[in-house]
Design a protein around this motif. Structure first.
Motif, short mmCIF file in Angstrom:
data_model
loop_
_atom_site.label_atom_id
_atom_site.label_comp_id
_atom_site.label_asym_id
_atom_site.label_seq_id
_atom_site.Cartn_x
_atom_site.Cartn_y
_atom_site.Cartn_z
N ARG A 50 0.86 -1.18 0.00
CA ARG A 50 0.00 0.00 0.00
C ARG A 50 0.89 1.22 0.00
N TYR A 51 0.83 1.98 -1.09
CA TYR A 51 1.65 3.17 -1.24
C TYR A 51 0.91 4.40 -0.69
N SER A 52 1.67 5.30 -0.10
CA SER A 52 1.11 6.53 0.48
C SER A 52 1.42 7.71 -0.44
N ASP A 53 0.83 8.85 -0.11
CA ASP A 53 1.17 10.08 -0.83
C ASP A 53 2.65 10.39 -0.66
N GLU A 54 3.16 10.14 0.53
CA GLU A 54 4.59 10.35 0.79
C GLU A 54 5.44 9.45 -0.11
N ASP A 55 5.04 8.19 -0.28
CA ASP A 55 5.76 7.28 -1.18
C ASP A 55 5.74 7.81 -2.61
N LEU A 56 4.61 8.36 -3.03
CA LEU A 56 4.52 8.90 -4.39
C LEU A 56 5.40 10.12 -4.56
N THR A 57 5.55 10.91 -3.51
CA THR A 57 6.46 12.07 -3.55
C THR A 57 7.90 11.60 -3.71
N VAL A 58 8.28 10.58 -2.94
CA VAL A 58 9.63 10.01 -3.06
C VAL A 58 9.82 9.43 -4.45
N LEU A 59 8.82 8.75 -4.95
CA LEU A 59 8.89 8.16 -6.28
C LEU A 59 9.09 9.23 -7.36
N ALA A 60 8.42 10.36 -7.21
CA ALA A 60 8.61 11.46 -8.17
C ALA A 60 10.05 11.97 -8.10
N ARG A 61 10.62 12.04 -6.90
CA ARG A 61 12.01 12.48 -6.75
C ARG A 61 12.95 11.48 -7.40
N ILE A 62 12.69 10.19 -7.19
CA ILE A 62 13.51 9.14 -7.82
C ILE A 62 13.46 9.30 -9.34
N THR A 63 12.28 9.48 -9.87
CA THR A 63 12.09 9.62 -11.32
C THR A 63 12.85 10.84 -11.84
N ASP A 64 12.77 11.96 -11.13
CA ASP A 64 13.50 13.17 -11.54
C ASP A 64 15.00 12.93 -11.56
#
Length: 101
Positions: A50-64
């Motif tokens: 279960r992914y959180s909004d915080e996980d999605l923020t980290v994921l966006a940073r990883i992608t960048d």
């Protein structure tokens, strides 16, 4: 620690397929990021991620970072440094409050 607050950004609410769709990152890549320690989604009692909004923020940073040409080892290092910097800034702010500044 799991929060029951429905507005907690750390609360895992997104299934892996939804996290993949929201982030534009494939399911297998999400699993890979977890294996190498870049993401740690919450798990249900049955083991479902279960992914959180915080996980999605980290994921966006990883992608960048990856888009900028940083390899996964570099991404892990940068994320760790950024987290350490947040901790130090919070500690400094707390010390300033204690000193009345």
């Amino acid at each position: 620690m799991t929060s029951n607050n429905p507005f907690d950004s750390r609360r895992g609410v997104y299934a892996i397929s939804v996290a993949a769709e929201l982030s534009g990152v494939g399911v297998q890549m999400l699993r890979h990021y977890e294996r190498v320690g870049l993401l740690t989604p919450r798990r249900t009692s049955g083991g479902t991620r279960r992914y959180s909004d915080e996980d999605l923020t980290v994921l966006a940073r990883i992608t960048d970072l990856i888009s900028d040409g940083v390899n996964l080892a570099g991404v892990a290092y940068i994320l760790a440094l950024e987290e350490r910097n947040r901790q130090l800034e919070a500690k400094l702010a707390q010390m300033k409050r204690q000193l009345g500044q």
